[in-house]
Design a protein around this motif. Structure first.
Motif, PDB file in Angstrom:
ATOM      1  N   PRO A   1       0.808  -1.237   0.000  1.00 25.02           N
ATOM      2  CA  PRO A   1       0.000   0.000   0.000  1.00 25.02           C
ATOM      3  C   PRO A   1       0.832   1.274   0.000  1.00 25.02           C
TER       4      PRO A   1
ATOM      5  N   SER B   1      -4.514   2.537  -3.084  1.00 27.33           N
ATOM      6  CA  SER B   1      -5.851   2.878  -2.587  1.00 27.33           C
ATOM      7  C   SER B   1      -6.708   3.573  -3.637  1.00 27.33           C
ATOM      8  N   GLU B   2      -6.080   4.116  -4.679  1.00 25.21           N
ATOM      9  CA  GLU B   2      -6.816   4.820  -5.737  1.00 25.21           C
ATOM     10  C   GLU B   2      -7.270   3.878  -6.860  1.00 25.21           C
TER      11      GLU B   2
END
Length: 252
Positions: free
Chosen positions: A86, A128-129
């Motif tokens: 991440p 996360s996008e």
């Protein structure tokens, strides 16, 4: 070629895999299909080398690798949850495996893989996008960039739906052909297995119930378990799967 010969796995008194014999050719996609607890994850782990076998042989390109450590087998797996980093963007995730082995893939080969998986516009994005389908493609790219000898996929489409799932299916097929890659997929979803694979291995309580091409499983299930597990579940999706195999409508 990958060959499993009379493979067995026993935990205590519980025989999880019983006399599994299978061969998978280069460029072929084989799905391992069955309900929870049937042994399919254990089978995947024995091939990868995470789990030792209790009997039989695992042979790859003519070499018995049954006792070879996982890190020396040259196989790689894409997990159900993608297992991406991440704190790294998409590009750094893709090239992570090259940090200590930069000569495995050239810059041109990395670029070609990025384009094959249609990821160029997402390279600078944080994990996360990304959507589920984009994460799956990044996970595939990260695995393929280190040129595995065999690709293992653990429930690769379970978190996807609709058009995204169909797109990933086609990309997996393209990758298997393009790289002449042995590809083994573990899934509990009959529709996924039958529409994605060249052959399907159906497990029931650690034994092979049927190992056939998808069309044969649909038209000639070998026993009641195959009929019940496969066909009864597919009735729910019959407009998709039965039309694909030219069966028309199926009635329970």
């Amino acid at each position: 070629m990958l060959e499993l010969k009379n493979l067995r796995k026993v935990y205590g008194k519980n025989e999880v895999l019983k006399d599994i014999t299978l061969d998978v050719r280069d460029g072929e996609i084989v799905s391992v299909l069955g309900p929870s607890g049937c042994g399919k994850t254990t089978l995947l782990n024995t091939i990868l080398g995470i789990t030792d076998i209790s009997g039989g042989q695992i042979i790859f390109d003519g070499e018995d690798i049954s006792e070879k450590p996982m890190e020396n087998r040259g196989f790689n797996i894409v997990f159900q949850d993608y297992a991406l980093f991440p704190n790294l963007n998409a590009y750094k995730n893709i090239t992570y495996g090259l940090r200590n082995n930069p000569d495995i893939s050239t810059e041109k080969e990395v670029d070609e893989l990025i384009d094959l998986l249609n990821l160029r516009e997402h390279l600078s994005k944080n994990i996360s996008e990304l959507s589920g389908g984009q994460k799956q493609r990044v996970a595939l790219a990260r695995t393929l960039v280190v040129k595995p000898k065999l690709l293992l996929l653990d429930e690769p489409l379970s978190a996807l739906d609709g058009v995204i799932k169909e797109s990933i299916k086609e990309r997996i097929k393209t990758i298997a052909r393009e790289f002449n890659l042995i590809t083994i997929i573990v899934t509990h979803d009959p529709e996924e297995a039958l529409t994605l694979s060249d052959r399907v291995l159906i497990l029931n309580k650690g034994t092979i119930s049927q190992h056939s091409e998808p069309d044969e499983i649909i038209h000639a299930p070998k026993n009641k378990f195959v009929t019940d597990f496969i066909l009864n579940q597919l009735i729910i999706k019959r407009d998709n799967i039965f039309n694909l195999f030219g069966m028309g409508e199926c009635h329970a």
